[in-house]
Scaffold this motif. Structure first.
Motif, PDB file in Angstrom:
ATOM      1  N   LEU A 165      16.160   0.882  -0.110  1.00 48.13           N
ATOM      2  CA  LEU A 165      15.960   0.396  -1.480  1.00 48.13           C
ATOM      3  C   LEU A 165      14.500   0.657  -1.855  1.00 48.13           C
ATOM      4  O   LEU A 165      13.663   0.903  -0.987  1.00 48.13           O
ATOM      5  N   SER A 166      14.226   0.553  -3.161  1.00 46.77           N
ATOM      6  CA  SER A 166      12.848   0.783  -3.586  1.00 46.77           C
ATOM      7  C   SER A 166      11.963  -0.374  -3.113  1.00 46.77           C
ATOM      8  O   SER A 166      12.453  -1.416  -2.702  1.00 46.77           O
ATOM      9  N   ALA A 172       9.667  -3.442  -3.599  1.00 40.91           N
ATOM     10  CA  ALA A 172       9.439  -4.432  -4.641  1.00 40.91           C
ATOM     11  C   ALA A 172       8.141  -5.192  -4.396  1.00 40.91           C
ATOM     12  O   ALA A 172       7.445  -5.578  -5.323  1.00 40.91           O
ATOM     13  N   ARG A 224      18.119  -5.088  -6.569  1.00 41.37           N
ATOM     14  CA  ARG A 224      17.847  -3.649  -6.450  1.00 41.37           C
ATOM     15  C   ARG A 224      19.063  -2.895  -5.937  1.00 41.37           C
ATOM     16  O   ARG A 224      19.297  -1.752  -6.308  1.00 41.37           O
ATOM     17  N   GLU A 232      20.191   0.191  -7.919  1.00 44.17           N
ATOM     18  CA  GLU A 232      19.886   1.507  -7.365  1.00 44.17           C
ATOM     19  C   GLU A 232      21.039   2.126  -6.580  1.00 44.17           C
ATOM     20  O   GLU A 232      21.127   3.337  -6.480  1.00 44.17           O
TER      21      GLU A 232
END
Ligand code: SF4
Ligand code: SF4
Ligand code: SF4
Ligand code: SF4
Ligand code: FES
Lengths: 516, 187
Positions: free
Chosen positions: A39-40, A42, A157, A161
């Motif tokens: 995941l990105s 954060a 997310r 995503e």
């Protein structure tokens, strides 16, 4: 590759590697909640804080937002870092309920784990805790307890995503921040189970596994999901021969950290009532079914056909080929494509493939090697007296049409087992060591988690027994040796063995023509 | 077969036994006289009379109820985890009406295996199980009856065993419809 320094260890990692991953490679664990490799970033939990050593002195920075570059040096063992971790834990627990006794996350909860390492221990809390919504039914697979959430936003997310559904949201501010769904909506996607896995605490838990078993009782075995041609890597969680859940096992080339919900539910098949547990001859249980089958194969002479199984492992198909070559050199091979009658025919761009067979690519590989394998039409036209079927439900695949007498090696009841005059029970993948080839052409290894139920034996072992009864055993009693002989014979598998395949599998060598 | 030799040859007075018998009788009589004078009997008339057990004596387990009648135990599985004799079997279930969410559908302790270590009591985060009943007569005519069920243990109050056939005061509302308070029969 840049060299980075973590505490006193220098290590070379690819440029841009996240420092949490780099530290892991250096054997240093950096505690974290919101960072997830797929995941990105954060950067909101602040648990991964560490000191980065710069010319201006050391600065506190979050490791998850640092990328490896030449000369980067961080420390995770200073007093300042320890104090920060302690404070972060204290903040996270200020409003956290004392739910561990009834919380399914207990035992694999990051709050529990990190509390033991970095906790405050003596509470300074004077104010009453903020209460939030508990036990919410937000989807078919997930229960949400907003009070347990640490606002890491991983689930948010994931929705944004990975599935692109954007369903879970953090709302309100300050200590009233609460994770929830939009009014009147529910989780609708097919990847809900992953939310329970990525939630570092017990806010999102699995409905299927709810209160089933405490996680510390479970043993984990690296397996494969055999629900479709994607071949997702899974962890089979079992206790005392009973399988309780499948979890995704990280494989960056196949399924990252995810699996789909239909695949996750397949653990129910291991101990399901549909399992074939005893051999049957003409509908009644029989202890000498293998000998009976051998007699009927001899009687059928060269009017015997063998159907390769797209749901069966490489080893099982190899055993079938060797058995046929050794005992019935005239016999023909077939391959019936399509999905079984009980398959859930869903597919998407993410993981789920429309081909619900785990080993179609493997059968294709072996079919190329054997040559002259008949397809569905050839099977319909062939003049046969007996057809040996490996795991695939060919009756529902062919959807009617006359078939010769069937002998079925299968693990669960279906149209083929109902029609077959001889049924030999074989194991579920969770009960055997075997390899499968997924849609990418990746040969992957599945490990045995539990003991076979009833009289079931791995298909290769069952075929070995049949071969013995016929006079010429294929030599496929053990999976390791079977795979070795297979890898020696089939050029595209050259050089592979169970050890080489490891946990992440290996891609097949390109076909010989391409290689040239 | 050769008999083992006595390691000591007896003296004449010893081998006549008379002196030794008289010694023994004197000891018995001294106790009789002591008891007659003091009325401090060392022997009690069990089962009509029972010795008081010390406060920390660990007897049969009981399960506690909350003031509202629900069972305190939330099936957290700490006690079966810690139990060294592996004798606690709990099946957890969900109670949709109870804020505690989780409860033991069945809770069995195999008293034949229990070693009375008291770890289960110590491990319990809910003070749901105690061994303060002081009951030490744990017996039955068959093995199955030595498995104490949830209903039995909830009723083990005040150091008294529930009479056979008495209605258990287990509140059936502890369990949602479909669950019985009695432990399911194990295969
Ligand atoms: S989330 Fe973790 S700390 Fe919180 S109640 Fe659940 S197990 Fe306990
Ligand atoms: S529900 Fe779980 S994953 Fe989502 S924000 Fe809260 S703690 Fe993170
Ligand atoms: S007293 Fe000890 S042995 Fe007996 S049930 Fe409790 S933990 Fe187990
Ligand atoms: S430790 Fe207490 S609450 Fe947990 S299962 Fe045992 S009796 Fe129930
Ligand atoms: S993991 Fe770095 S801030 Fe959360």
């Amino acid at each position: 590759m840049p060299k980075v320094k973590i505490n006193d260890t220098e290590i070379e990692v690819p440029a841009g590697t996240n420092m949490i991953e780099a530290a892991k490679l250096a054997g240093v664990e950096i505690p974290h909640y919101c960072y997830h490799p797929h995941l990105s970033v954060a950067g909101n939990c602040r648990m991964c804080m560490c000191e980065s050593v710069t010319p201006r002195g050391s600065v506190l920075e979050i490791a998850c937002n640092m990328q490896a570059r030449e000369g980067l040096a961080i420390r995770t063992d200073t007093d300042q870092v320890k104090a920060v971790r302690k404070s972060v834990m204290e903040f996270l627990l200020v409003n956290h309920p004392l739910d561990c006794p009834i919380c399914d996350q207990s035992g694999e909860c990051r709050l529990q784990d990190y509390y033991m390492d970095h906790g405050q221990y003596d509470s300074r809390g004077l104010e009453p805790k903020v209460s939030k919504h508990k036990r919410q039914d937000i989807g078919d697979h997930i229960v949400l307890d907003a009070e347990r959430c640490v606002q890491c936003s991983r689930c948010e997310r994931f929705g944004d995503e990975v599935t692109g559904t954007g369903d879970l949201r953090l709302m309100n501010r300050g200590d009233h921040t609460e994770i929830g769904m939009f009014p009147g909506t529910r989780l609708e996607h097919d990847y809900q189970g992953n939310l329970a896995d990525i939630c570092p605490v017990g806010a999102l838990t699995s409905k299927d596994f709810r209160f089933e078993r405490r996680v510390w009782y479970l043993r984990e075995t690296a397996g494969l999901c055999t629900g479709c041609a994607t071949g997702c890597n899974i962890q089979v969680c079992h206790q005392d021969g009973e399988v309780f859940r499948y979890l995704p096992r990280r494989n960056d080339d196949v399924n990252k950290s995810w699996i789909c919900d239909p695949g996750r539910d397949l653990h129910k098949r291991v101990g399901s009532l549909e399992r074939i547990l005893r051999a049957r001859v003409d509908g009644s249980p029989c202890t000498t079914a293998q000998a009976e089958l051998a007699t009927r194969i001899r009687a059928a002479g060269n009017r015997v056909g063998f159907v390769l199984g797209t749901q069966a492992s490489l080893e099982a198909n190899w055993a079938l080929i060797q058995l046929a070559r050794g005992n019935c050199p005239e016999a023909r091979f077939f391959w019936v494509s399509g999905n079984d009658g009980d398959a859930i025919e869903k597919s998407d761009h993410l993981l789920m493939d429309i081909d619900k067979n785990a080993n179609t690519a493997g059968v294709q590989l072996l079919a190329e090697w054997v040559g002259n394998v008949g397809d569905t039409d050839a099977l319909r036209e062939a003049d046969l007296a007996l057809l040996i079927v490996l795991e695939d439900d060919i009756v529902s695949r062919l959807n009617g049409g006359a078939l010769p007498e069937l002998a079925y090696f299968g693990s669960r009841e279906n149209a083929t087992s109902a029609q077959a005059s001889l049924v030999i029970p074989v194991t579920h993948p969770a009960e055997m060591d075997a390899t499968y080839v997924n849609r990418q052409g990746r040969v992957q290894r599945n490990r045995r988690a539990t003991n076979p139920l009833g009289e079931a034996a791995p298909a290769y072992a069952a075929l070995e027994k049949l071969g013995t009864a016929l006079g010429k055993a294929p030599g496929t009693g053990l999976p390791v040796a079977t795979f070795l002989s297979l890898a020696r014979a089939v050029p595209r598998l050259a050089g592979l063995d169970y050890k080489v395949l490891g946990n992440t599998g290996r891609l097949l060598a390109p076909p010989v023509a391409e290689a040239k | 077969m050769a008999l083992p030799k006595p390691n000591k040859t007896l003296t004449l007075t010893e081998s006549s036994y008379i002196v030794e018998v008289l010694k023994g009788m004197a000891l018995t009589m001294s106790h009789v006289i002591k008891n007659l004078l003091n009325q401090d009997f060392r022997t009690i008339e069990y089962p009509d009379v029972r010795k008081p057990m010390t406060a920390r004596y660990r007897g049969a387990h009981r399960l506690l109820l909350r003031p509202d009648g629900g069972i305190k135990c939330v099936a957290c599985m700490c006690c079966p985890t810690v139990c060294p004799a592996n004798c606690i079997t709990i099946v957890a279930g969900e109670n949709p009406d109870d804020p505690a969410e989780k409860f033991p559908v069945s809770f069995d302790i195999d008293m034949l295996r229990c070693i009375y270590c008291g770890f289960c009591v110590e491990a319990c985060p809910k003070d749901a199980i105690r061994m303060d009943t002081k009951i030490y007569e744990i017996n039955a005519y068959n093995r199955q009856d030595m498995v104490h069920s949830k209903a039995y243990m909830v009723n083990l109050m005040d150091g008294l065993k529930p009479e056979a056939g008495t209605a258990y005061h287990v509140d059936k509302t502890l369990a949602p419809a479909g669950y019985t308070a009695e432990a399911p029969v194990r295969p």
